[in-house]
Enzyme design. Sequence first.
Site, PDB file in Angstrom:
ATOM      1  N   TYR A 141       0.801  -1.217   0.000  1.00 49.65           N
ATOM      2  CA  TYR A 141       0.000   0.000   0.000  1.00 49.65           C
ATOM      3  C   TYR A 141       0.837   1.272   0.000  1.00 49.65           C
ATOM      4  CZ  TYR A 141      -4.156  -2.832   0.861  1.00 49.65           C
ATOM      5  OH  TYR A 141      -5.187  -3.731   0.753  1.00 49.65           O
ATOM      6  N   LYS A 191       3.557 -14.997   4.555  1.00 44.20           N
ATOM      7  CA  LYS A 191       3.714 -16.002   3.490  1.00 44.20           C
ATOM      8  C   LYS A 191       5.210 -16.191   3.241  1.00 44.20           C
ATOM      9  CE  LYS A 191       1.825 -18.722   0.370  1.00 44.20           C
ATOM     10  NZ  LYS A 191       1.163 -19.986   0.769  1.00 44.20           N
ATOM     11  N   ASP A 224      -2.689 -18.080   3.812  1.00 40.73           N
ATOM     12  CA  ASP A 224      -3.722 -18.929   3.227  1.00 40.73           C
ATOM     13  C   ASP A 224      -4.274 -19.897   4.269  1.00 40.73           C
ATOM     14  OD1 ASP A 224      -1.149 -19.959   3.156  1.00 40.73           O
ATOM     15  OD2 ASP A 224      -1.437 -21.077   1.305  1.00 40.73           O
ATOM     16  N   ASP A 248      -5.499  -6.456   5.518  1.00 37.75           N
ATOM     17  CA  ASP A 248      -6.697  -5.929   4.888  1.00 37.75           C
ATOM     18  C   ASP A 248      -7.661  -7.052   4.538  1.00 37.75           C
ATOM     19  OD1 ASP A 248      -8.492  -4.215   3.738  1.00 37.75           O
ATOM     20  OD2 ASP A 248      -7.254  -3.686   2.026  1.00 37.75           O
ATOM     21  N   ASP A 252     -11.340  -8.531   6.971  1.00 35.45           N
ATOM     22  CA  ASP A 252     -12.688  -8.579   6.419  1.00 35.45           C
ATOM     23  C   ASP A 252     -13.289  -9.972   6.571  1.00 35.45           C
ATOM     24  OD1 ASP A 252     -12.735  -5.932   5.827  1.00 35.45           O
ATOM     25  OD2 ASP A 252     -12.652  -6.151   3.656  1.00 35.45           O
TER      26      ASP A 252
END
Length: 381
Positions: A141, A191, A224, A248, A252
């Site tokens: 970002y 990751k 994941d 982010d 959610d």
Amino acid sequence: MTEPQRTHSIAVLPGDGIGPEVTAAALAVLDAAQERFGFTTERTDVPLGADHYLSTGELLPDATVEELRGHDAILFGAIGSPTVTPGILERGIILALRRQMEQAINLRPVRLYDGVPTPIAGLTPERCDMVIVRENTEGAYVAQGSTVHAGTSAQVAVQESVNTWYAVERAVDFAFRLASVRRKKLTLCHKTNVLVEAGKLWTRAMEEVGARYPDVETDYVHVDAMCMHLPVNPERFDVVVTDNLFGDIVTDLGAVVQGGLGVAASGNLNIAGTGTSMFEPIHGSAPDIAGRGWANPAGACLSLSMMLGHLGEGEAAAAVEAAAAAVVAQLPALAGAEMGATTEELGRRIADLVRDGGAPAVEGSLMSQLAQVMAGLRDGS
């Protein structure tokens, strides 16, 4: 001798769509908290958003940034309108504020309150009480990138992700501080098997910072795998720290688990005293229902609760959280006309419970824990 009354300066950014409605409900709750707990607030309305942009061409003027720096906290409604191209307001206001105010941490609780429906079959509140600490200024970002050979079959897009020790270390340290006043478990979500270099940096930060918090247990999960464990096994997690992009997405997912975007709160925290922290519900501006009284103000009220914890008003923060949780638990639906009450009416119900102290306390309230962590940061401990 009478103690001087505590006063906090609040910038109020109602924004677009349902933002003004849920913000008004939250301010009614803030009035009740002030009456009961003996502090005051000085509030300044700041007209950022779609209407301001369309009428002035301004997104986030330098003068507004300086004005916001003079406040103790920012209470934010929502940004976004179909009248403005997607991305302009989000990048030009929200992301710009996070950078300029050095809001290093995005803090998102994932808590299933008693009586709130969840789409996860068999999930109970005692199994779902975690907090996600998202590094809030870097990663993908940073908005750095380029496109070459645009419009041709040879076009190439490059999007950079930046990770610095400075930003990663402060996010990890905050997460350890929070874990130390909760259940003393911290999980790194990344990751590392693919994003090897960034993964090494995050892993080293966990090891080096962790040496200062020997009572906090640590573990690791790939992002994941996190998306699999979070819905079906949320009790595995207490505090989770992760990078900007992963945070982010995962938060959610967490909002869905806890009952939906309407009951999800967030804080964008400046933890160094160099800027102003901002607190906002994460449901967006929902222009299709704006003005109809169908917006659930719980997310805004829980964000207000987080703001109060950040300001050191731990008792008021816990009372607001308890009242919001109690009111939401009684609703036949969490959004729309099916809620059985308007946004304004729900705000009044929450305010009344705060005022009379009639809501049962939320055990292990993050809002009170945040007050402890911020107090430690302010006094350097």
